[in-house]
Design a protein around this motif. Sequence first.
Motif, mmCIF file in Angstrom:
data_model
loop_
_atom_site.group_PDB
_atom_site.id
_atom_site.type_symbol
_atom_site.label_atom_id
_atom_site.label_comp_id
_atom_site.label_asym_id
_atom_site.label_seq_id
_atom_site.Cartn_x
_atom_site.Cartn_y
_atom_site.Cartn_z
ATOM 1 N N LEU A 1 -20.184 -0.888 17.345
ATOM 2 C CA LEU A 1 -21.211 -0.452 16.375
ATOM 3 C C LEU A 1 -20.789 0.826 15.649
ATOM 4 O O LEU A 1 -21.018 0.993 14.451
ATOM 5 C CB LEU A 1 -22.537 -0.219 17.106
ATOM 6 C CG LEU A 1 -23.299 -1.490 17.501
ATOM 7 C CD1 LEU A 1 -24.520 -1.133 18.321
ATOM 8 C CD2 LEU A 1 -23.699 -2.295 16.279
ATOM 9 N N LYS A 2 -20.116 1.724 16.411
ATOM 10 C CA LYS A 2 -19.651 2.972 15.795
ATOM 11 C C LYS A 2 -18.588 2.671 14.744
ATOM 12 O O LYS A 2 -18.560 3.249 13.643
ATOM 13 C CB LYS A 2 -19.072 3.895 16.878
ATOM 14 C CG LYS A 2 -18.778 5.283 16.343
ATOM 15 C CD LYS A 2 -18.447 6.253 17.438
ATOM 16 C CE LYS A 2 -18.146 7.634 16.889
ATOM 17 N NZ LYS A 2 -17.257 7.674 15.804
ATOM 18 N N GLN A 3 -17.714 1.712 15.054
ATOM 19 C CA GLN A 3 -16.664 1.341 14.089
ATOM 20 C C GLN A 3 -17.289 0.787 12.807
ATOM 21 O O GLN A 3 -16.881 1.119 11.696
ATOM 22 C CB GLN A 3 -15.744 0.294 14.715
ATOM 23 C CG GLN A 3 -14.653 0.915 15.573
ATOM 24 C CD GLN A 3 -13.793 -0.147 16.239
ATOM 25 O OE1 GLN A 3 -14.188 -1.320 16.323
ATOM 26 N NE2 GLN A 3 -12.647 0.263 16.750
ATOM 27 N N VAL A 4 -18.308 -0.069 13.001
ATOM 28 C CA VAL A 4 -18.993 -0.655 11.827
ATOM 29 C C VAL A 4 -19.655 0.445 10.998
ATOM 30 O O VAL A 4 -19.567 0.478 9.754
ATOM 31 C CB VAL A 4 -20.048 -1.704 12.275
ATOM 32 C CG1 VAL A 4 -20.913 -2.135 11.107
ATOM 33 C CG2 VAL A 4 -19.361 -2.909 12.878
ATOM 34 N N SER A 5 -20.306 1.388 11.721
ATOM 35 C CA SER A 5 -20.992 2.472 11.005
ATOM 36 C C SER A 5 -20.001 3.338 10.242
ATOM 37 O O SER A 5 -20.215 3.712 9.083
ATOM 38 C CB SER A 5 -21.796 3.282 12.023
ATOM 39 O OG SER A 5 -21.752 4.618 11.758
ATOM 40 N N ASP A 6 -18.832 3.674 10.871
ATOM 41 C CA ASP A 6 -17.794 4.469 10.177
ATOM 42 C C ASP A 6 -17.282 3.718 8.948
ATOM 43 O O ASP A 6 -17.068 4.308 7.889
ATOM 44 C CB ASP A 6 -16.623 4.763 11.132
ATOM 45 C CG ASP A 6 -17.033 5.796 12.177
ATOM 46 O OD1 ASP A 6 -18.109 6.395 12.008
ATOM 47 O OD2 ASP A 6 -16.284 5.973 13.167
ATOM 48 N N TYR A 7 -17.066 2.430 9.133
ATOM 49 C CA TYR A 7 -16.541 1.628 8.027
ATOM 50 C C TYR A 7 -17.518 1.631 6.849
ATOM 51 O O TYR A 7 -17.120 1.789 5.696
ATOM 52 C CB TYR A 7 -16.298 0.185 8.521
ATOM 53 C CG TYR A 7 -15.692 -0.706 7.477
ATOM 54 C CD1 TYR A 7 -14.342 -0.611 7.161
ATOM 55 C CD2 TYR A 7 -16.475 -1.640 6.796
ATOM 56 C CE1 TYR A 7 -13.790 -1.409 6.191
ATOM 57 C CE2 TYR A 7 -15.931 -2.441 5.825
ATOM 58 C CZ TYR A 7 -14.581 -2.322 5.524
ATOM 59 O OH TYR A 7 -14.046 -3.106 4.557
ATOM 60 N N ALA A 8 -18.815 1.493 7.192
ATOM 61 C CA ALA A 8 -19.841 1.478 6.135
ATOM 62 C C ALA A 8 -19.875 2.823 5.405
ATOM 63 O O ALA A 8 -19.955 2.884 4.179
ATOM 64 C CB ALA A 8 -21.206 1.174 6.745
ATOM 65 N N LYS A 9 -19.758 3.917 6.206
ATOM 66 C CA LYS A 9 -19.773 5.259 5.599
ATOM 67 C C LYS A 9 -18.592 5.443 4.649
ATOM 68 O O LYS A 9 -18.734 5.936 3.536
ATOM 69 C CB LYS A 9 -19.699 6.319 6.716
ATOM 70 C CG LYS A 9 -21.036 6.829 7.174
ATOM 71 C CD LYS A 9 -20.827 7.978 8.133
ATOM 72 C CE LYS A 9 -21.986 8.050 9.116
ATOM 73 N NZ LYS A 9 -21.650 8.839 10.285
ATOM 74 N N GLU A 10 -17.379 5.036 5.131
ATOM 75 C CA GLU A 10 -16.179 5.212 4.309
ATOM 76 C C GLU A 10 -16.266 4.366 3.043
ATOM 77 O O GLU A 10 -15.857 4.799 1.966
ATOM 78 C CB GLU A 10 -14.939 4.837 5.123
ATOM 79 C CG GLU A 10 -14.521 5.981 6.048
ATOM 80 C CD GLU A 10 -13.511 5.536 7.080
ATOM 81 O OE1 GLU A 10 -12.858 4.500 6.879
ATOM 82 O OE2 GLU A 10 -13.380 6.233 8.103
ATOM 83 N N SER A 11 -16.813 3.131 3.192
ATOM 84 C CA SER A 11 -16.960 2.267 2.005
ATOM 85 C C SER A 11 -17.896 2.915 0.995
ATOM 86 O O SER A 11 -17.635 2.907 -0.222
ATOM 87 C CB SER A 11 -17.532 0.900 2.400
ATOM 88 O OG SER A 11 -16.728 0.304 3.352
ATOM 89 N N PHE A 12 -18.980 3.506 1.520
ATOM 90 C CA PHE A 12 -19.946 4.152 0.641
ATOM 91 C C PHE A 12 -19.297 5.337 -0.100
ATOM 92 O O PHE A 12 -19.466 5.507 -1.309
ATOM 93 C CB PHE A 12 -21.144 4.632 1.462
ATOM 94 C CG PHE A 12 -22.159 5.357 0.646
ATOM 95 C CD1 PHE A 12 -22.991 4.653 -0.218
ATOM 96 C CD2 PHE A 12 -22.276 6.742 0.704
ATOM 97 C CE1 PHE A 12 -23.925 5.318 -0.995
ATOM 98 C CE2 PHE A 12 -23.199 7.412 -0.067
ATOM 99 C CZ PHE A 12 -24.027 6.699 -0.917
ATOM 100 N N GLN A 13 -18.498 6.142 0.668
ATOM 101 C CA GLN A 13 -17.805 7.285 0.052
ATOM 102 C C GLN A 13 -16.843 6.809 -1.033
ATOM 103 O O GLN A 13 -16.772 7.376 -2.122
ATOM 104 C CB GLN A 13 -17.006 8.059 1.126
ATOM 105 C CG GLN A 13 -17.843 8.884 2.069
ATOM 106 C CD GLN A 13 -18.393 10.132 1.393
ATOM 107 O OE1 GLN A 13 -18.055 10.405 0.270
ATOM 108 N NE2 GLN A 13 -19.268 10.842 2.059
ATOM 109 N N ALA A 14 -16.069 5.731 -0.701
ATOM 110 C CA ALA A 14 -15.079 5.226 -1.666
ATOM 111 C C ALA A 14 -15.783 4.764 -2.938
ATOM 112 O O ALA A 14 -15.350 5.082 -4.060
ATOM 113 C CB ALA A 14 -14.299 4.079 -1.041
ATOM 114 N N ALA A 15 -16.909 4.034 -2.765
ATOM 115 C CA ALA A 15 -17.661 3.553 -3.937
ATOM 116 C C ALA A 15 -18.159 4.740 -4.758
ATOM 117 O O ALA A 15 -18.139 4.719 -5.995
ATOM 118 C CB ALA A 15 -18.826 2.680 -3.481
#
Length: 209
Positions: free
Chosen positions: A5-19
């Motif tokens: 779940l932490k990996q998914v949350s980090d991935y979502a955060k990084e995707s949001f930052q990149a966008a």
Amino acid sequence: MLKFLKQVSDYAKESFQAAKYIGQGLSVTFDHMSRRPVTVQYPYEKLIPSERYRGRIHFEFDKCISCEVCVRVCPINLPVVDWEFNKEQKKKKLNHYSIDFGVCIFCGNCVEYCPTNCLSMTEEYELSAYDRHELNYDNVALGRLPEKVTLDPMVTPMRELAYLPKGVNDPHDLPKGAQRAGQRPEQILEQLEREKGDRDDAASDAEKN
Ligand code: SF4
Ligand code: SF4
């Protein structure tokens, strides 16, 4: 499970930052798309030099009295005045005159102090040459009149990069479809003629009344 779940949350955060960063970059790009061009497509477009532009010096051989004032006032004693004394006429006779534009700093002192006004600064700024010795202009080359940007049929002359119409302080305020910030020289001439016509009409009306 927690690790996943932490990996998914980090991935979502990084995707949001990149966008977010992509959006910021594109906003600058889109902002520039609505701006007017600020580049000059040289050599197809050329800026018209200002009236007091200090370009290549023009020299009138017949007016020169070989006084050498231009040499004395030049910070680098640049003009070469080759003269001889004519004993019969008791006058100096000018043989050759030259200025090396590879060394000249275009300060305009020689033009300012020449007593016979035989020197003048022109609007010519395209002085590039393959050999620096070609920049040493003799009296024949100095006597050549400059080529005007406005008379060259191959060139679109531009008055200024950011010559905004009256009352407009921001290039973004200009109407859509307007090509550049500013009018073309022929438009300025037309406008001046129109204004002159209006003034003449007003003066004739005043005289009649
Ligand atoms: S423009 Fe200045 S540097 Fe050039 S020849 Fe004249 S006085 Fe000398
Ligand atoms: S100051 Fe003028 S008149 Fe005198 S030598 Fe120079 S160019 Fe000739």
